[in-house]
Every structure is written in structure tokens, then in C-alpha cells.
Design an enzyme around this catalytic site. Structure first.
Site, PDB file in Angstrom:
ATOM      1  N   THR A  33       0.828  -1.223   0.000  1.00 25.19           N
ATOM      2  CA  THR A  33       0.000   0.000   0.000  1.00 25.19           C
ATOM      3  C   THR A  33       0.845   1.249   0.000  1.00 25.19           C
ATOM      4  O   THR A  33       0.456   2.272  -0.550  1.00 25.19           O
ATOM      5  CB  THR A  33      -0.929  -0.009   1.235  1.00 25.19           C
ATOM      6  OG1 THR A  33      -1.760  -1.163   1.143  1.00 25.19           O
ATOM      7  CG2 THR A  33      -1.777   1.225   1.346  1.00 25.19           C
ATOM      8  N   TYR A  46      -8.156   1.046  -3.666  1.00 28.50           N
ATOM      9  CA  TYR A  46      -6.845   1.315  -4.265  1.00 28.50           C
ATOM     10  C   TYR A  46      -6.229   0.033  -4.784  1.00 28.50           C
ATOM     11  O   TYR A  46      -6.715  -1.074  -4.513  1.00 28.50           O
ATOM     12  CB  TYR A  46      -5.927   1.957  -3.214  1.00 28.50           C
ATOM     13  CG  TYR A  46      -5.501   1.006  -2.126  1.00 28.50           C
ATOM     14  CD1 TYR A  46      -6.322   0.776  -1.029  1.00 28.50           C
ATOM     15  CD2 TYR A  46      -4.296   0.314  -2.200  1.00 28.50           C
ATOM     16  CE1 TYR A  46      -5.957  -0.115  -0.036  1.00 28.50           C
ATOM     17  CE2 TYR A  46      -3.920  -0.575  -1.203  1.00 28.50           C
ATOM     18  CZ  TYR A  46      -4.756  -0.784  -0.136  1.00 28.50           C
ATOM     19  OH  TYR A  46      -4.391  -1.665   0.850  1.00 28.50           O
ATOM     20  N   THR A 112       1.646  -4.549   4.146  1.00 28.11           N
ATOM     21  CA  THR A 112       1.499  -4.868   5.572  1.00 28.11           C
ATOM     22  C   THR A 112       0.884  -6.239   5.806  1.00 28.11           C
ATOM     23  O   THR A 112       1.030  -6.792   6.883  1.00 28.11           O
ATOM     24  CB  THR A 112       0.621  -3.819   6.274  1.00 28.11           C
ATOM     25  OG1 THR A 112      -0.687  -3.823   5.666  1.00 28.11           O
ATOM     26  CG2 THR A 112       1.249  -2.432   6.179  1.00 28.11           C
ATOM     27  N   ASP A 113       0.203  -6.805   4.795  1.00 26.34           N
ATOM     28  CA  ASP A 113      -0.506  -8.076   5.023  1.00 26.34           C
ATOM     29  C   ASP A 113       0.439  -9.199   5.442  1.00 26.34           C
ATOM     30  O   ASP A 113       0.094 -10.009   6.291  1.00 26.34           O
ATOM     31  CB  ASP A 113      -1.272  -8.503   3.761  1.00 26.34           C
ATOM     32  CG  ASP A 113      -2.519  -7.662   3.536  1.00 26.34           C
ATOM     33  OD1 ASP A 113      -3.191  -7.863   2.510  1.00 26.34           O
ATOM     34  OD2 ASP A 113      -2.799  -6.789   4.384  1.00 26.34           O
ATOM     35  N   LYS A 185       0.173  -7.969  12.746  1.00 30.13           N
ATOM     36  CA  LYS A 185      -0.856  -7.047  12.244  1.00 30.13           C
ATOM     37  C   LYS A 185      -2.168  -7.414  12.948  1.00 30.13           C
ATOM     38  O   LYS A 185      -2.666  -8.515  12.785  1.00 30.13           O
ATOM     39  CB  LYS A 185      -0.987  -7.155  10.724  1.00 30.13           C
ATOM     40  CG  LYS A 185      -1.963  -6.152  10.122  1.00 30.13           C
ATOM     41  CD  LYS A 185      -1.986  -6.188   8.606  1.00 30.13           C
ATOM     42  CE  LYS A 185      -2.932  -5.131   8.030  1.00 30.13           C
ATOM     43  NZ  LYS A 185      -2.938  -5.115   6.542  1.00 30.13           N
ATOM     44  N   GLU A 306      -3.020 -30.611  26.467  1.00 31.61           N
ATOM     45  CA  GLU A 306      -4.006 -31.702  26.351  1.00 31.61           C
ATOM     46  C   GLU A 306      -3.524 -32.785  25.376  1.00 31.61           C
ATOM     47  O   GLU A 306      -4.171 -33.796  25.179  1.00 31.61           O
ATOM     48  CB  GLU A 306      -5.347 -31.144  25.855  1.00 31.61           C
ATOM     49  CG  GLU A 306      -6.049 -30.248  26.853  1.00 31.61           C
ATOM     50  CD  GLU A 306      -7.414 -29.812  26.334  1.00 31.61           C
ATOM     51  OE1 GLU A 306      -7.587 -28.595  26.165  1.00 31.61           O
ATOM     52  OE2 GLU A 306      -8.281 -30.671  26.076  1.00 31.61           O
TER      53      GLU A 306
HETATM   54  N1  DGL Z   1      -2.506  -5.785  -0.335  1.00 31.39           N
HETATM   55  C1  DGL Z   1      -1.954  -5.451   0.965  1.00 31.39           C
HETATM   56  C2  DGL Z   1      -0.441  -5.732   0.962  1.00 31.39           C
HETATM   57  O1  DGL Z   1       0.195  -5.502  -0.072  1.00 31.39           O
HETATM   58  C3  DGL Z   1      -2.154  -4.015   1.289  1.00 31.39           C
HETATM   59  C4  DGL Z   1      -1.920  -3.755   2.732  1.00 31.39           C
HETATM   60  C5  DGL Z   1      -0.822  -2.723   2.957  1.00 31.39           C
HETATM   61  O2  DGL Z   1       0.255  -2.778   2.331  1.00 31.39           O
HETATM   62  O3  DGL Z   1      -1.039  -1.909   3.891  1.00 31.39           O
HETATM   63  O4  DGL Z   1       0.062  -6.172   1.994  1.00 31.39           O
END
Ligand code: DGL
Length: 349
Positions: A33, A46, A112-113, A185, A306
Site C-alpha cells: 500500500t 486502491y 502490511t498483510d 498485524k 491436552e
Molecule cells: N494488499 C496489501 C499488501 O500488499 C495491502 C496492505 C498494505 O500494504 O497496507 O500487503
């Protein structure tokens, strides 16, 4: 006149030598992003991985005051499409930049993913104590109040901070510094989405400097025994999610596909549904290493809760969530198939 010219030349030489050379920082851009473009400055619709690294750098001219910063377009992708092959290439490139090209630090712009996963993979495969910092954003590059530019500036500021050396691979988001092992995250859209789990953040960036609150306890980077320099692929490890009335089909599918390891994102303290448990026991007997982890967002997956791990030769993921347990299991399987040695790696890394 000749003497004046010689004197001036000597003064310029002395000046250039005495002015402390700025640290050399390489920015490896992979997409996300932070490089995303939205339909308008107020739209959250986006596409990630659209903007090139030079554009990202041009949006933050202030980083040139911090360091001699250069950019490299390593990839330009949405990080949900990250692959083991790209991880291997990225780790090798970073090792080359730090050890052969004598860069002082590397900053990786990333979606971020899967940032937390890439950070942990690099934490186990980068062979340097120099700072390697991942950075991204939660708003696209052309958004009103885009967070990418300040995150990138802070990442470079942290990368050149002397205290960052030896901290392992870090993530820098929203003024926070997060350790590769504990970073997660936690929120799908909040700009303050990254947390450090029960141990919290490792530090923060303020006024162009990094401040640290703690140090990692686990082995990482230079102390890691995992070497990917001659690897072109990684063992195949999948993750199976646990839930009420869980089907054994996903785990059976990994077994039938010849996977080398399977991580259970189990319920509670890494528990299986009984139908899934039966498949797991047979898989382990076939030499497929089973690691029990948990879908719970916090808390360890403990040995012999367990489940009698010693009886079935299962490994407990301890403080690693399923997505990071997969990474450590992949790298562990490049060195051993011994379940007890693999369990020891989970205690150390
Ligand atoms: N499609 C997600 C990624 O590329 C967007 C999330 C981001 O980068 O904040 O990880």
C-alpha cells in the site's frame, strides 16, 4: 596565485575528509500500500504496488539529510502474493548488500498483510547485525494524510541509529519499532494496526531517533544457524485452521500432496478436532512433521497440554503464531527431520 590555489585545494580536501560521511542506506522496494494508488485522495479503494521506488523517495526528500539513501525496485506486488522464492531472493540480496557492498543498513518497503512473515523469515536468514527494517503504510501513497512518507522517514532514521545494530530485523510503523518475532498485524484497516504481542513494542522513533525499551531474547540474524545461501527452494509447509466440527480434508490434502510439514492453527492451546487429530498422527508416522500452534491471538502453545506431544512426536510452537511457526518449520526442515531438534529450534528462535 599557484600557492593560493594549492592552499584552497588542501583546505577543500581536509574539509571533505573531516565532514563525517553519511551512512549508506539501501531501500529495497517490494510494493504494498505504501506504493499503492487510490482513485482519489479520500478513497480507500486502491491498488497496491503501483508506485516506483524513486517516486517513494522523492516524496520524502528529508531522508537525504539523514543518510546517503539509494533505491532499488526489488518487486512491486501486493504482499498477499509473497512467495518462498521471493523470500529467498530477498534474503540473499540483503546479505550481499550488507556484507559485499558495505551498506550500513537496508530498509525494505513492503505490504502490511505479510510484513510480519517476511520480517521473521529475514530475522532467521540475514547474516549481519546491521539494521534491516521493514516499513509500509495503511493508506495509499496519494491519500490525504498518507502514512507512508513519515513511516519511510522513521525507518531510515531508525536504520542509522547506532542502537539499532544487533536488534535483529525490525518493522517500523506509526512511530513504533517492532521485533520480527513478536510483531503482528492486529487490525484490518487501522493505521495503528501493528503491535508486539504480550511483550509489546521493542522501541519507537521520535524526532528522527530510535529509542529502545527492550532487546530480543531469541536467536536471530548473525546467531542463526539457518543458511539459505545455496537454497533455491524451501520445504513445503502448510497451515490448517482449527474450529468446531473441523473437517480433516485440508490436512489430508497436504498429506496427499506430499508436504514436508503441517502447522495446526488449533483451538485453545493448539488442540485438534478428533477427526483432524487422527490424520495428524498418521502424517507424523509418515515423516510429515506436525507443529501445534493456536488461532488464539496471544499466549503460548505449550508442550504436553491436552496433547501428549512426546508420544506422537508433535512439536509445540510455544510463542510463535501459525504463520511464523510455518517459517521456522520450513527452515528447520532444511537442517533436520528430528522432532526433538525441531522442538529445540522453537525454544531458541
Ligand atoms: N494488499 C496489501 C499488501 O500488499 C495491502 C496492505 C498494505 O500494504 O497496507 O500487503
Amino acid at each position: 596565485m599557484k600557492y593560493l590555489r594549492h592552499t584552497l585545494l588542501i583546505l577543500m580536501l581536509v574539509a571533505s575528509v573531516t565532514l563525517e560521511a553519511k551512512p549508506k542506506v539501501r531501500i529495497l522496494a517490494t510494493g504494498g500500500t505504501i506504493a499503492g494508488i487510490a482513485g482519489s485522495s479520500t478513497s480507500s479503494i486502491y491498488t497496491a504496488g503501483q508506485v516506483g521506488v524513486q517516486t517513494l523517495l522523492a516524496a520524502v526528500p528529508q531522508i537525504q539529510e539523514l543518510a546517503e539513501v539509494s533505491g532499488e525496485q526489488f518487486a512491486n506486488m501486493a504482499s498477499q502474493d509473497m512467495t518462498d522464492a521471493i523470500w529467498l531472493r530477498l534474503a540473499k540480496r540483503i546479505n550481499h548488500l550488507l556484507e559485499e557492498e558495505d551498506y550500513d543498513a537496508v530498509v525494505v518497503t513492503h505490504g502490511t498483510d505479510t510484513m510480519e512473515e517476511t520480517a521473521y523469515f529475514l530475522n532467521l536468514t540475514v547474516k549481519s547485525d546491521k539494521p534491516v527494517i521493514l516499513v509500509g503504510s495503511m493508506r495509499p501513497s496519494n491519500s490525504l494524510s498518507a502514512d507512508g512518507p513519515i513511516n519511510l522517514y522513521n525507518a531510515v532514521a531508525a536504520a542509522i541509529s547506532p542502537d539499532s545494530r544487533g536488534m535483529g530485523v525490525l518493522c517500523c510503523m506509526n512511530d513504533k519499532l517492532l521485533d520480527a518475532k513478536t510483531v503482528i498485524k492486529t487490525h484490518t484497516i487501522d493505521s495503528d494496526t501493528f503491535e508486539g504481542g504480550p511483550s509489546g513494542i521493542i522501541g519507537y522513533v521520535h524526532n528522527s531517533r530510535a529509542y529502545y525499551l527492550q532487546e530480543p531474547l531469541n536467536k536471530h540474524t548473525e546467531d542463526s544457524e539457518f543458511d539459505i545461501s545455496d537454497l533455491d527452494e524451501l520445504p513445503k509447509v502448510g497451515i490448517v485452521y482449527g474450529y468446531a466440527n473441523a473437517s480433516p480434508l485440508p490436512m489430508q490434502a497436504f498429506v496427499d500432496a506430499g508436504f514436508d510439514g503441517i502447522v495446526l492453527a488449533g483451538v485453545g492451546d493448539g488442540n485438534f478436532h478428533k477427526d483432524v487429530f487422527e490424520v495428524a498422527v498418521k502424517a507424523q508416522q509418515k515423516g510429515i512433521q506436525i507443529v501445534r500452534s493456536s488461532r488464539c491471538p496471544t499466549g503460548p502453545t505449550c508442550l504436553d497440554g491436552e496433547v501428549d506431544d512426546a508420544r506422537y512426536h508433535f512439536v509445540a510452537s510455544l510463542d510463535l503464531n501459525p504463520q511464523k511457526a510455518r517459517i521456522l518449520l520450513m527452515l528447520a526442515l532444511t537442517r533436520t527431520r528430528d522432532w526433538q531438534q525441531i522442538q529445540q529450534y522453537f525454544k531458541e528462535y
